[in-house]
Design a protein around this motif. Structure first.
Motif, PDB file in Angstrom:
ATOM      1  N   ASN A   1      -3.177   3.572  -1.314  1.00 44.47           N
ATOM      2  CA  ASN A   1      -3.578   2.853  -2.601  1.00 44.47           C
ATOM      3  C   ASN A   1      -2.927   1.594  -2.459  1.00 44.47           C
ATOM      4  O   ASN A   1      -1.804   1.398  -2.453  1.00 44.47           O
ATOM      5  CB  ASN A   1      -3.352   3.585  -3.663  1.00 44.47           C
ATOM      6  CG  ASN A   1      -4.117   5.176  -3.583  1.00 44.47           C
ATOM      7  OD1 ASN A   1      -3.590   6.009  -3.329  1.00 44.47           O
ATOM      8  ND2 ASN A   1      -5.274   4.898  -4.478  1.00 44.47           N
TER       9      ASN A   1
ATOM     10  N   LEU B   1      -1.347  10.165  -3.608  1.00 45.56           N
ATOM     11  CA  LEU B   1      -1.820   8.733  -3.234  1.00 45.56           C
ATOM     12  C   LEU B   1      -2.100   8.660  -1.665  1.00 45.56           C
ATOM     13  O   LEU B   1      -1.389   9.039  -0.821  1.00 45.56           O
ATOM     14  CB  LEU B   1      -0.625   7.583  -3.677  1.00 45.56           C
ATOM     15  CG  LEU B   1      -0.175   7.680  -5.126  1.00 45.56           C
ATOM     16  CD1 LEU B   1       0.894   6.805  -5.378  1.00 45.56           C
ATOM     17  CD2 LEU B   1      -1.505   7.159  -6.064  1.00 45.56           C
TER      18      LEU B   1
ATOM     19  N   ASN C   1      -4.817   0.292  -7.252  1.00 45.34           N
ATOM     20  CA  ASN C   1      -6.085   0.164  -6.854  1.00 45.34           C
ATOM     21  C   ASN C   1      -6.480  -0.907  -7.857  1.00 45.34           C
ATOM     22  O   ASN C   1      -6.009  -2.208  -7.818  1.00 45.34           O
ATOM     23  CB  ASN C   1      -6.900   1.345  -6.859  1.00 45.34           C
ATOM     24  CG  ASN C   1      -6.832   2.152  -5.527  1.00 45.34           C
ATOM     25  OD1 ASN C   1      -6.319   1.663  -4.641  1.00 45.34           O
ATOM     26  ND2 ASN C   1      -7.449   3.428  -5.731  1.00 45.34           N
TER      27      ASN C   1
ATOM     28  N   ARG D   1       0.950  -1.063   0.109  1.00 49.64           N
ATOM     29  CA  ARG D   1      -0.005  -0.202   0.048  1.00 49.64           C
ATOM     30  C   ARG D   1       0.827   1.338  -0.036  1.00 49.64           C
ATOM     31  O   ARG D   1       2.032   1.290   0.657  1.00 49.64           O
ATOM     32  CB  ARG D   1      -0.975   0.215   1.059  1.00 49.64           C
ATOM     33  CG  ARG D   1      -1.998  -0.976   1.298  1.00 49.64           C
ATOM     34  CD  ARG D   1      -2.906  -0.832   2.356  1.00 49.64           C
ATOM     35  NE  ARG D   1      -4.024  -1.959   2.136  1.00 49.64           N
ATOM     36  CZ  ARG D   1      -5.403  -1.735   1.486  1.00 49.64           C
ATOM     37  NH1 ARG D   1      -5.322  -0.549   0.833  1.00 49.64           N
ATOM     38  NH2 ARG D   1      -5.984  -2.821   1.545  1.00 49.64           N
TER      39      ARG D   1
ATOM     40  N   PRO E   1      -9.705   5.141  -4.582  1.00 51.57           N
ATOM     41  CA  PRO E   1      -9.587   4.114  -3.670  1.00 51.57           C
ATOM     42  C   PRO E   1     -10.827   3.518  -3.218  1.00 51.57           C
ATOM     43  O   PRO E   1     -12.035   3.908  -3.342  1.00 51.57           O
ATOM     44  CB  PRO E   1      -9.316   4.974  -2.246  1.00 51.57           C
ATOM     45  CG  PRO E   1      -8.613   6.266  -3.094  1.00 51.57           C
ATOM     46  CD  PRO E   1      -9.356   6.540  -4.091  1.00 51.57           C
TER      47      PRO E   1
ATOM     48  N   SER F   1       1.295   5.771  -0.075  1.00 47.98           N
ATOM     49  CA  SER F   1       0.659   6.893   0.233  1.00 47.98           C
ATOM     50  C   SER F   1       2.083   7.865  -0.287  1.00 47.98           C
ATOM     51  O   SER F   1       2.990   7.657   0.133  1.00 47.98           O
ATOM     52  CB  SER F   1       0.394   7.203   1.548  1.00 47.98           C
ATOM     53  OG  SER F   1      -0.471   6.175   1.889  1.00 47.98           O
TER      54      SER F   1
END
Length: 905
Positions: A216, A213, A243, A202, A281, A204
């Motif tokens: 995501n 982001l 995503n 994930r 998202p 960011s």
């Protein structure tokens, strides 16, 4: 045969025993090897709890694990944690364990890292915390592999359940990778090789104040060509998923002296509009598998150029969509006519010149068409925004067309035609001259509710005109609960309030037919807990974001059990304080003027108020206002009018009412045309019982004036005078807010009111001056207003008055005797025989007769009528007898019955 098997079995057992025992035998040597490797290669503090060696788990290779690794930086990041790992394991040939420093590099075949946390940081000075590898003396780029202390020949590697953080304070960039699981196979030691990797994580990314982001999901399958000799890494067969958006990319990254030379291109593999929803998202877009879409969507980008300390690669990333639509199967509305034409560009490599150009972002819901466009420049520093909005939006359709979850349901029609241009710094610093807004925004039938709102606010109509630096509120008609609000005014920094932590500044004119304060305050009910307007730790607060002036005009204001009419005045709100200026209202058939301050900055709200009261109905106001009841509880039995000024300060309770235990101040009160209604007045009953000659129901209180001050729950009343007929009364003392009393009433009582004995004495004296005599009688009033006690000194007063009257009588007799003596002496010295008196004759020498009587001489009686029978005829009083009586009264002498002689003693 059995013997051979036995020998083989014993041999295998010995080998296994050695494989188990050797790690323990060489454990200290392995620790020394790890420490030697760390000291030779790392410029940082490295700690670990243990090092373990096993030959069984990876036979014929050795398996080395380092547990609880912690790497801490030296200056300029002293004592900051660079990396931690629960465990790091290495697989290598057994012979690599016993290499010395002179025997060449250690070759490691496989590495596994578990639960690692790595933080890469660049401070504002450009220093980095990841430059921790020691440089070898005389090391240069032409050094052979044998001259290096470490090499990898990896068959596979893995990083499991780990996280990575990159913080660049200089460029204001934050980049997070969490839930990282990465594995790969390849060889690093060859000049040309390739690495096959698989990654899930994930991600960011925040650049300056913009979040690009936000947690995501990223998936990446990449085949990377490795040209180690030229430090070039080529992306061959690569697929990524952001995503749920699939991307294919190719290109390379090459390390050069100035930085990294990058040439990468990418695009989504499909063209369905569903790919656009995949960018959003999943928490917001929900499951998009069954969403019906039409139209196209394309993402295509090129990143090409040098990434260095001063430049970034050129960017050309485009997002387009034409005539698209989508509809979620469980929602009634669809979004149609979607047009997107946007790009992110950088043409010269200067990071400050990166910009976002949104040429069109249009859509339609039902018959409402909404169009917008914008440009965002200088996005890495002080971002500049220029946007145009033109359209109509039914707010209720947002949740009917898109699966977004809102805390409160929206409704209302928004119409906007607006151009706005501003930079973020202007908003944050309220530099209004750099904020340019032009256009109009209108909203109708909008319903708004939130945690801090008791009743939903229904805005029937609001029209706003935007000008550079200000916003004009042309109209605002709203209702909440039983309250109606009509407002106009100006707002100075609406964007600062909406887009940053700025305050809502402005000037407003507010009118209302009915304004119920309880519509804006939470009561102690389930609603209070649900709305969370107040907590156990804090009472109602004036919002910190308000910085405005309000000119109020309300026909009726309802507060608690009070009804205020024609409320007018000014209210200035700033720093969680409200200043009331010349607030006037009609209440209790009179007028009330208020000025003062309410302060809610601290946990306990405070107030400081000046109240001007004119012509209040006393009975009504003292029954309904707890403050007035506490200041003068007895006043509730009065009927008439009241004028007063009250200065008071203290704390407010959770209901925003004065906490009487904290109130202090002073007051000046004047009673006008006042009568007394003594029903249910225990104090008057006690006073009437103590003074039978006064009817306290008929006290004359007209034009009564008094001063009082109060503090710590106690009211001190300065002396004031009242009157009952011809009795003057002076009262002073104090009482508590708990209704306790400590008063003295001094009555100047005329003597005639003090009983029959006193009146008999007055009658004997028979002097008008005696009627004016008064004595002070003190009544001591204690107990409480509901259970009063009254004590008087009336008995002692009557006793003292009786003595006083007796003295007056004696003085009067003395004065009379003195006057008679003066008259007799005057007659003796200058007296003559009365005219026309033929029967009596005057003595030839009156003085001699008087003086003779005084010293005991014989009197000569020439009256011939009395000489014939002196024994039986009654003797008439003579002058001598009168003088003796007077002198006897003066000097206390005894009067003799004999008339011949008196002796002087």
């Amino acid at each position: 045969m059995k013997k051979a098997l036995k020998i083989i079995g014993i041999t295998l057992l010995i080998i296994v025993a050695l494989l188990v025992a050797i790690p323990f035998m060489f454990k200290s040597q392995i620790k020394d090897m790890v420490k030697r490797f760390i000291n030779e290669n790392m410029n940082a503090k490295v700690e670990f709890s243990d090092v373990n060696l096993s030959f069984l788990s990876s036979f014929p290779q050795a398996h080395v694990s380092v547990d609880d690794l912690v790497i801490t930086n030296f200056a300029p990041f002293k004592d900051e944690t660079f990396a931690t790992a629960k465990s790091i394991t290495f697989n290598m040939s057994i012979k690599e364990l016993f290499k010395t420093a002179d025997e060449g590099p250690i070759i490691i075949n496989a590495i596994n890292v578990n639960e690692a946390l790595l933080t890469l940081k660049t401070n504002k000075l450009g220093d980095v915390n990841y430059d921790i590898v020691k440089q070898k003396e005389n090391q240069n780029t032409e050094a052979s592999a044998d001259e290096k202390g470490f090499t990898l020949d990896i068959e596979d590697y893995a990083i499991n359940n780990s996280a990575f953080t990159y913080l660049d304070e200089k460029s204001n960039v934050t980049f997070y990778i969490t839930e990282l699981n990465h594995s790969g196979k390849g060889t690093f030691s060859g000049d040309v090789s390739q690495l096959d990797t698989n990654t899930e994580a994930r991600v960011s990314l925040k650049l300056d104040s913009t979040q690009y982001l936000n947690n995501n999901t990223i998936k990446l399958d990449a085949l990377i060509g490795l040209d180690l000799e030229n430090s070039k890494y080529t992306f061959k067969e690569n697929k990524a998923i952001i995503n749920q958006l699939p991307l294919a990319f190719q290109g390379y990254v090459q390390m050069v002296d100035e930085g990294q030379d990058i040439d990468i291109s990418f695009e989504n593999t499909g063209s369905d509009f569903k790919d656009f929803l995949a960018i959003v998202p999943e928490a917001y877009s929900k499951n998009i598998e069954d969403v019906a879409t039409t139209g196209t969507f394309k993402v295509k980008g090129i990143i090409k150029g040098l990434s260095s300390d001063t430049t970034i690669p050129h960017l050309d990333i485009k997002v387009t969509s034409n005539n698209a639509s989508f509809k979620y199967p469980d929602l009634p509305k669809s979004v149609e006519n979607i047009i997107i034409n946007a790009s992110v560009k950088n043409d010269d490599g200067n990071v400050d010149n990166t910009y976002v150009d949104i040429k069109a972002l249009n859509f339609k819901i039902d018959e409402d068409i909404f169009k917008s466009s914008a440009t965002l420049k200088n996005i890495t520093k002080n971002m500049f925004v220029n946007a145009d909005i033109d359209g109509v939006l039914n707010l209720a359709n947002i949740t009917k067309a898109y699966p977004v979850t809102l805390e409160k349901e929206l409704s209302g029609i928004l119409k906007a035609k607006l151009n706005t241009s501003f930079d973020m710094n202007a908003i944050e610093t309220n530099t209004y001259q750099r904020i340019k807004n032009n256009g109009t925004v209108g909203i109708t039938d909008f319903i708004f509710s939130g945690e801090d709102i008791v009743n939903p606010i229904h805005i029937s109509k609001a029209d706003i005109t935007f000008h550079p630096g200000t916003v004009s509120l042309n109209s605002f008609d709203a209702r909440t609960g039983t309250s109606d609000i009509n407002a106009t005014g100006t707002i100075n920094n609406l964007l600062g309030f909406l887009l940053s932590d700025g305050k809502l500044k402005g000037n407003f004119n507010v009118k209302s037919n009915t304004f119920a304060v309880n519509d804006f305050m939470v009561a102690e009910t389930e609603t209070a807990t649900k709305n969370k307007t107040t907590t156990e730790e804090a009472s109602l607060k004036i919002p910190a974001f308000l910085d405005c002036s309000i000119q109020a005009d309300a026909k009726t204001v309802l507060y608690d059990n009070l009804t205020l009419k024609n409320v007018k005045g000014s209210l200035k709100i700033k720093n969680e304080q409200a200043n009331l200026e010349n607030l006037t209202t009609n209440i209790f058939d009179g007028d009330l003027a208020i000025s003062g301050l309410v302060d809610t900055k601290n946990k306990t709200p405070l107030f400081n108020m000046n109240l001007g009261i004119a012509n209040f109905d006393i009975s009504q106001s003292f029954k309904e206002l707890e403050l007035l009841q506490s200041l003068a509880p007895i006043a509730k039995i009065l009927q008439g009018k009241l004028n007063t000024t009250i200065n008071l300060s203290g704390a407010l309770d959770e209901e925003f009412s004065p906490d009487l235990a904290s109130v202090s101040g002073n007051a000046i009160a004047e009673l006008l045309t006042t009568n007394i209604s003594s029903e249910n007045a225990p104090l008057l009953s006690k006073l009437n019982g103590a003074f039978s000659f006064i009817d306290f129901d008929k006290l004359d209180l007209k034009d009564l004036k008094t001063k009082l001050d109060f503090k710590d729950g106690k009211v001190n009343v300065k002396p004031f005078d009242i009157k009952y007929k011809d009795i003057n009364i002076t009262v002073d003392g104090s009482h508590g807010f708990d209704k306790s009393m400590a008063y003295n009433a001094v009555l100047q009582v005329p003597a005639k009111y003090l009983g029959s004995e006193v009146n008999q004495l007055i009658g004997k004296i028979n002097d008008p001056a005696v009627d004016k005599i008064t004595i002070p009688v003190t009544a001591t009033i204690g107990g409480t207003f509901t259970a009063p006690t009254v004590k008087t000194d009336l008995t002692s007063g009557v006793t003292n008055l009786t003595k006083q009257l007796i003295e007056i009588q004696k003085q009067k007799l003395l004065n009379q005797g003195t006057q008679q003596l003066q008259d007799l002496i005057g007659d003796a010295l200058g007296g003559t025989k009365p005219k026309n008196d033929s029967t009596k004759t005057q003595t030839n020498n009156p003085i001699k007769d008087v003086l003779g009587g005084i010293i005991g001489g014989n009197s000569t009686n020439t009256n011939t009528a009395d000489t014939t029978n002196t024994e039986t005829a009654p003797k008439k009083p003579t002058v001598e007898d009168g003088v003796k009586d007077i002198l006897g009264g003066l000097f206390g002498g005894k009067k003799k019955k004999e008339t011949t002689k008196d002796s002087i003693k």
